[in-house]
Scaffold this motif. Sequence first.
Motif, short mmCIF file in Angstrom:
data_model
loop_
_atom_site.label_atom_id
_atom_site.label_comp_id
_atom_site.label_asym_id
_atom_site.label_seq_id
_atom_site.Cartn_x
_atom_site.Cartn_y
_atom_site.Cartn_z
N GLN A 157 -2.10 -13.18 -1.83
CA GLN A 157 -1.17 -12.90 -2.92
C GLN A 157 -1.87 -12.15 -4.05
OE1 GLN A 157 0.56 -16.65 -4.12
NE2 GLN A 157 2.09 -16.58 -2.49
N PRO A 158 -1.13 -11.41 -4.83
CA PRO A 158 -1.74 -10.73 -5.99
C PRO A 158 -2.47 -11.74 -6.88
CG PRO A 158 0.46 -9.90 -5.63
CD PRO A 158 0.30 -11.06 -4.69
N GLY A 159 -3.65 -11.35 -7.31
CA GLY A 159 -4.48 -12.23 -8.10
C GLY A 159 -5.45 -13.06 -7.29
N GLY A 160 -5.29 -13.04 -5.98
CA GLY A 160 -6.15 -13.82 -5.11
C GLY A 160 -7.47 -13.12 -4.81
N SER A 161 -8.24 -13.75 -3.92
CA SER A 161 -9.57 -13.25 -3.59
C SER A 161 -9.78 -13.21 -2.08
CB SER A 161 -10.66 -14.15 -4.20
OG SER A 161 -10.59 -14.15 -5.61
N LEU A 162 -10.63 -12.32 -1.66
CA LEU A 162 -11.09 -12.24 -0.28
C LEU A 162 -12.55 -11.82 -0.29
CD1 LEU A 162 -8.21 -10.36 1.64
CD2 LEU A 162 -8.89 -12.76 1.96
N ARG A 163 -13.26 -12.22 0.75
CA ARG A 163 -14.65 -11.81 0.91
C ARG A 163 -14.80 -11.16 2.27
NH1 ARG A 163 -19.90 -13.03 -1.01
NH2 ARG A 163 -21.49 -13.41 0.59
N TRP A 178 -19.80 3.69 11.52
CA TRP A 178 -18.59 3.11 10.96
C TRP A 178 -18.14 1.90 11.78
CZ3 TRP A 178 -16.73 4.86 6.41
CH2 TRP A 178 -17.16 6.12 5.98
N GLY A 179 -17.60 0.93 11.07
CA GLY A 179 -16.96 -0.17 11.76
C GLY A 179 -15.53 0.18 12.08
N GLN A 180 -14.83 -0.76 12.75
CA GLN A 180 -13.45 -0.52 13.15
C GLN A 180 -12.47 -0.76 12.01
OE1 GLN A 180 -12.34 0.66 16.23
NE2 GLN A 180 -14.51 1.10 16.38
N GLY A 181 -12.91 -1.51 11.02
CA GLY A 181 -12.04 -1.78 9.88
C GLY A 181 -11.38 -3.14 9.95
N THR A 182 -11.03 -3.64 8.79
CA THR A 182 -10.31 -4.91 8.70
C THR A 182 -9.17 -4.72 7.68
OG1 THR A 182 -10.55 -7.30 8.30
CG2 THR A 182 -11.88 -5.86 6.92
N GLN A 183 -8.01 -5.21 8.06
CA GLN A 183 -6.82 -5.01 7.23
C GLN A 183 -6.81 -6.00 6.06
OE1 GLN A 183 -4.12 -2.70 7.54
NE2 GLN A 183 -3.60 -3.52 5.51
N VAL A 184 -6.57 -5.47 4.88
CA VAL A 184 -6.37 -6.29 3.68
C VAL A 184 -4.97 -5.98 3.16
CG1 VAL A 184 -7.07 -6.69 1.29
CG2 VAL A 184 -8.80 -6.42 3.08
N THR A 185 -4.15 -7.01 3.08
CA THR A 185 -2.79 -6.85 2.58
C THR A 185 -2.59 -7.77 1.38
OG1 THR A 185 -1.97 -6.35 4.80
CG2 THR A 185 -0.34 -6.97 3.14
N VAL A 186 -2.23 -7.17 0.27
CA VAL A 186 -1.99 -7.93 -0.96
C VAL A 186 -0.49 -7.87 -1.24
CG1 VAL A 186 -2.61 -8.28 -3.37
CG2 VAL A 186 -4.26 -7.24 -1.78
N SER A 187 0.14 -9.02 -1.09
CA SER A 187 1.60 -9.05 -1.23
C SER A 187 2.06 -10.46 -1.59
CB SER A 187 2.26 -8.61 0.08
OG SER A 187 3.66 -8.75 0.02
N SER A 188 3.12 -10.51 -2.36
CA SER A 188 3.70 -11.82 -2.68
C SER A 188 4.79 -12.17 -1.69
CB SER A 188 4.25 -11.80 -4.11
OG SER A 188 5.19 -10.76 -4.27
#
Length: 119
Positions: A13-19, A109-119
């Motif tokens: 969610q917006p305002g959250g964190s990921l590592r 390059w790596g393959q990538g990881t999806q980051v989705t920020v949504s409420s």
Amino acid sequence: QVQLVESGGGLVQPGGSLRLSCIASTSSIPFTFMGWYRQAPGKARELVEGMSPSGRKNYDDSVKGRFTISRDSAKRTVFLQMDRLKTEDTAVYLCGVVGDHGVGFQEYWGQGTQVTVSS
């Protein structure tokens, strides 16, 4: 050859964190640069944050004060701590490194990881 494997993406969610983490298959090749990039649909790939072996960092202004790049002492893993995430941070995040083979440099390059920020 160097393989890069990213992990840590997901839905937040917006305002959250990921590592995010990116581990390289070898530490025998020195990396002159390790960085995180992102690519949103319909947009060009852009550098988010990167760092040299000396620790010097560069970053995109849009993530200043919110994202932090770091690497482990063995220099095989690079992390991206993402705090106070915004919807506009949604993208595929890719790890990119430049390996010094002594006779020349090579990008990986790596393959990538999806980051989705949504409420």
